[in-house]
Each structure stands twice: as structure tokens, then as C-alpha cells.
Design an enzyme around this catalytic site. Structure first.
Site, short mmCIF file in Angstrom:
data_model
loop_
_atom_site.label_atom_id
_atom_site.label_comp_id
_atom_site.label_asym_id
_atom_site.label_seq_id
_atom_site.Cartn_x
_atom_site.Cartn_y
_atom_site.Cartn_z
N ASP A 86 -3.14 1.70 7.22
CA ASP A 86 -2.29 1.32 6.08
C ASP A 86 -1.97 -0.17 6.08
O ASP A 86 -1.96 -0.81 5.03
CB ASP A 86 -1.00 2.15 6.09
CG ASP A 86 -1.27 3.64 5.94
OD1 ASP A 86 -2.28 3.98 5.31
OD2 ASP A 86 -0.48 4.44 6.45
N CYS B 190 -12.59 -4.47 6.66
CA CYS B 190 -11.92 -5.15 7.78
C CYS B 190 -11.26 -6.42 7.26
O CYS B 190 -11.93 -7.28 6.66
CB CYS B 190 -12.93 -5.48 8.88
SG CYS B 190 -12.22 -6.44 10.26
N CYS C 170 -13.20 -1.99 14.05
CA CYS C 170 -14.27 -2.58 13.24
C CYS C 170 -15.55 -2.71 14.07
O CYS C 170 -15.52 -3.17 15.21
CB CYS C 170 -13.82 -3.94 12.72
SG CYS C 170 -15.11 -4.83 11.80
N GLU D 186 -1.92 -1.63 -5.88
CA GLU D 186 -3.20 -1.05 -6.25
C GLU D 186 -3.05 -0.22 -7.51
O GLU D 186 -2.04 0.46 -7.71
CB GLU D 186 -3.70 -0.17 -5.10
CG GLU D 186 -5.10 0.37 -5.29
CD GLU D 186 -5.55 1.21 -4.10
OE1 GLU D 186 -6.76 1.51 -4.01
OE2 GLU D 186 -4.70 1.55 -3.26
N CYS E 168 -16.34 -6.94 14.36
CA CYS E 168 -15.60 -7.87 15.22
C CYS E 168 -14.82 -7.17 16.32
O CYS E 168 -14.25 -7.83 17.19
CB CYS E 168 -14.63 -8.71 14.38
SG CYS E 168 -13.36 -7.75 13.52
N CYS F 160 -12.95 -9.72 9.48
CA CYS F 160 -14.31 -10.24 9.30
C CYS F 160 -14.96 -9.81 8.00
O CYS F 160 -16.04 -10.29 7.66
CB CYS F 160 -15.20 -9.81 10.48
SG CYS F 160 -15.52 -8.02 10.55
N ASP G 225 0.86 -1.19 0.00
CA ASP G 225 0.00 0.00 0.00
C ASP G 225 0.89 1.23 0.00
O ASP G 225 1.71 1.41 0.91
CB ASP G 225 -0.91 0.00 1.23
CG ASP G 225 -1.86 1.19 1.25
OD1 ASP G 225 -2.73 1.28 0.38
OD2 ASP G 225 -1.71 2.06 2.15
#
Length: 419
Positions: free
Chosen positions: A355, A326, A345, A273, A348, A329, A189
Site C-alpha cells: 500500500d 516498483c 522487486c 486514484e 533492485c 527502479c 491509496d
């Protein structure tokens, strides 16, 4: 049967004599003149709905040399002039294939000063390079040896805005071989706080090369603005500005080369990406920082080195919500403002580093593509006509923007890394 090795360019600085510099500058001017004349001829033919190819422009070059007005073209080697026509033919081929825009005319000040010599226009023996129309070898600074047993097939001479002379030699490199296959995979990333964040949790600091020399650059630019246009002092001041820019560029390139080489050597699969940087730099608040990070150059280096060493680069669609998803989950957050660097989150209760979580999601998406095929959202326009998010080494994305506002703002459905 001879093996097909990777062709690689080795670039060196050299110091020309006054006579060599004068000859090369004449060659640069003639190359630019021939390119512009051929482009003008092809543009006029295009307006008449006619097609002009390389062979026809080569015949035009012969006629130009015989004319009194362009007789000076005979003073330089004919090989760089023919190569200029080949480069123009390649530019039109990219245009007709819709990979690039219409070719543009070369400018004396804005265009790169370069001339390309094929093996019929130079002699290379025992580390001595002699170009056509010259009697003395170039004083090359051999910062590293050429591959043992390799002979240059093409030599490109160039001069940058700072007045530095370079020679680039294209030759086969037997040392570039596929690395042993391993099971390591990493999600990458990119960002501005940290240049890279890996799915392993490692964060690579952003050197901010331009920011480190910003005061020196600003002073040089102020000095330039006070000089009279056309004066010798203005040219000296312009060179000082160019030297600061060259220093920044060299440091950035050196850092990215070391970083991409390490990543390719350590990992079999690298997931990144697909970012449209050309749209992201429209954000005036972050344009300077994004340009300094040079994400496009990072991707380009990563892809061609992966092709050299038998690694896989997987490119995930830019609209994949890596920051809001997330990694434990699979719950997607409704909003993720840019200033939020860690979050919990709702599904969960896991607390994520923004990052690192994004890098982990990219890795999972990339592995899903390699295992299951086109399981993730594909790219809207994939180079080479591929139908999945996995992309072979095609270099940086050159897709045109779909709308004026797309990714001009860093915030939105897919938040970007912060400053």
C-alpha cells in the site's frame, strides 16, 4: 464591490410541533405530486417529439391548482412547488448533457422527503426561523452558529427514514478562504485493511462502522421481518432499523469530514486514484466492505474542500499499475495477487509494503502530471473535457461502465486493496 464568498449549507436538527409536522408532511406530498405530474407531462411530450420547458410546467401548475381534483395544492406554500419544477428542469438539463439518466418518478417511501423554500417564503430574524403558512418559529437545535453577518438565502426542510427532522440553510461563508500555499504533496491509496495509506508511510485505520453495528442491525431487521405488513408495529420496527442505519451513516460521515479536512489543510497537492466503485461492488465477497469504506464519499469531500481552500486534487487513471510498479527502479511485476501485502522487486531487490508503494507511485504520477502536463495515461472519459489526468473539482465520477465485467472482480491487471 462586494466579495463573492463560498455558499455553504449549514444543517441542523429541529423538533416540529404537531401542527408544523402536519403542515410539512402535506408540503412534502404536494411537492412529490407536482414533480410527478410535471415529469409525466414532459414524458408524454417527449414521446410526441415535443419539448416542454420550465415556463410551460409553471403554467400547468397554475391550471392544476384551479382544478377541483388538485385544489389541495393551494393549501401549502407555492414556493416549494415552484422549486420542485426547477429541480425537474435541472434533472432534464443533466440528462440532455449526458451527465445523468432520464429523471425518475418520486416514490412516497423510497424518495427523500424534502421541501425547498427561497427567501420569499421564510423569515429569519435573531435566530428565529418562521416558514410560510406557519405562525410559530421552528424549534431548531443550534449545534453551531451561522457565519457572522450571513443571512440564509435558501432553506431546505427534510425528514429522514428514522423520523428525524432537519433544516439546511444555504448562506455565504466569509470564513472559507484559500489557505497559504505550501510545498507539501501526498499520494493517497484507499483500501480496506486500512482506509487510507499515505505516501508518507502513515496508515489510517478503517473504522468499519457498519461491522461494529452489524449485530444490532441484524436483530432489528429480524424483528422487522416478523411484523405484519401495514401494521403499526411494523412501522415502529422499520424506524428502529432506520435509526441503526442513520447511526452508521452519521459516524462514517463525521470520520470522513475530519479526515478530509486534515488532509486538505496539511497538503497543497493531493493525488488519488480514479476508481469505478459502482463496478467494484459487484464483487459479492467485498461489496459490503467497500460500501462501508465509502471511497466515493471520501473523494467527493476531498474535492470540494480542495476547491474551497485553494488546493489541487490530481486524479490518476485507474489502470495505472501503482501496486505492481516498483517505486525505486520502475520495474513492473508480472502479477500481484490480492493476498500479497509486501513484495521484493526483481530488479533492485527492494522490499515494499504494497500500500505504501502504491501511494508513492500515485504521488510520483500526480507530480508528473502537474509539472509536465498530460504525461501519464489520461482518463478514458474526463469530466469537463479535460485531456490530462489532472482533474478539477467535479465531484465523484459518474461515468457509465464500459463493460459488464470491468472491475467487477477486484483482481486483474490492477489489484485492489484487500480486506
Amino acid at each position: 464591490m462586494t466579495a463573492n464568498y463560498v455558499k455553504r449549507a449549514f444543517k441542523y436538527r429541529f423538533r416540529p410541533t404537531d401542527a408544523q409536522a402536519a403542515e410539512l408532511l402535506r408540503t412534502f406530498g404536494c411537492v412529490r405530486k407536482v414533480y410527478n405530474l410535471a415529469l409525466a407531462a414532459r414524458t408524454e411530450a417527449w414521446a410526441r417529439q415535443e419539448r416542454v420547458n420550465y415556463n410551460q410546467t409553471s403554467a400547468m401548475l397554475t391550471a392544476w391548482k384551479k382544478s377541483e381534483e388538485l385544489a389541495f395544492l393551494n393549501e401549502v406554500s407555492s414556493v416549494p412547488l415552484q422549486q420542485a419544477l426547477r429541480h425537474l428542469q435541472g434533472a432534464f438539463a443533466h440528462f440532455f448533457a449526458k451527465r445523468a439518466g432520464y429523471p425518475r418518478f418520486k416514490s412516497k417511501r423510497a424518495s427523500r422527503a424534502a421541501a425547498e423554500y427561497t427567501n420569499s417564503a421564510f423569515r429569519f430574524r435573531d435566530g428565529r426561523l418562521v416558514l410560510a403558512k406557519m405562525t410559530e418559529p421552528l424549534d431548531v437545535v443550534w449545534s453551531r452558529p451561522l457565519p457572522e453577518g450571513s443571512t440564509p438565502t435558501t432553506v431546505t426542510i427534510s425528514r429522514d427514514a428514522a423520523g428525524r427532522w432537519f433544516v439546511s440553510m444555504l448562506c455565504e461563508d466569509p470564513g472559507v478562504q484559500p489557505l497559504p500555499v505550501n510545498d507539501s504533496a501526498v499520494g493517497i491509496d484507499v483500501g480496506l485493511d486500512h482506509l487510507l495509506t499515505l505516501s508518507t508511510g502513515e496508515k489510517v485505520a478503517n473504522p468499519r462502522h457498519e461491522r461494529r453495528d452489524r449485530a444490532k442491525l441484524a436483530k432489528a431487521q429480524r424483528d422487522l421481518s416478523r411484523k405484519e405488513k401495514g401494521s403499526k408495529n411494523r412501522e415502529k420496527a422499520r424506524r428502529r432499523v432506520a435509526r441503526v442505519h442513520a447511526r452508521i451513516t452519521d459516524r462514517r460521515r463525521n470520520h470522513l469530514h475530519k479526515l478530509t479536512t486534515r488532509l486538505v489543510r496539511e497538503n497543497q497537492t493531493l493525488v488519488i486514484e480514479d476508481l469505478t466503485v459502482r463496478n467494484m461492488v459487484r464483487n459479492r465477497s467485498l461489496a459490503r466492505a467497500i460500501s462501508d469504506a465509502s471511497w466515493t464519499q471520501f473523494r467527493t469531500l476531498l474535492e470540494y474542500k480542495a476547491a474551497w481552500y485553494g488546493r489541487d486534487v490530481v486524479v490518476v487513471d485507474r489502470f495505472f499499475p501503482s501496486s505492481k510498479l516498483c517505486s525505486r527502479c520502475g520495474t513492473v511485476q508480472n502479477a500481484m495477487p490480492l493476498h500479497v501485502r509486501s513484495w521484493t522487486c526483481d530488479g533492485c531487490g527492494t522490499t515494499h509494503d504494497r500500500d505504501v508503494n502504491a501511494a508513492e507511485n500515485l504521488l510520483a504520477a500526480g507530480l508528473a502530471v502537474t509539472v509536465c502536463g498530460a504525461g501519464m495515461r489520461p482518463q478514458r472519459r474526463t469530466p469537463g473535457g479535460q485531456s490530462a489526468t489532472k482533474q478539477k473539482t467535479h465531484g465523484a465520477s459518474r461515468r457509465p461502465p464500459r463493460s459488464r465485467g470491468e472491475e467487477a472482480k477486484i483482481t486483474g491487471s490492477h489489484p485492489r486493496p484487500s480486506v
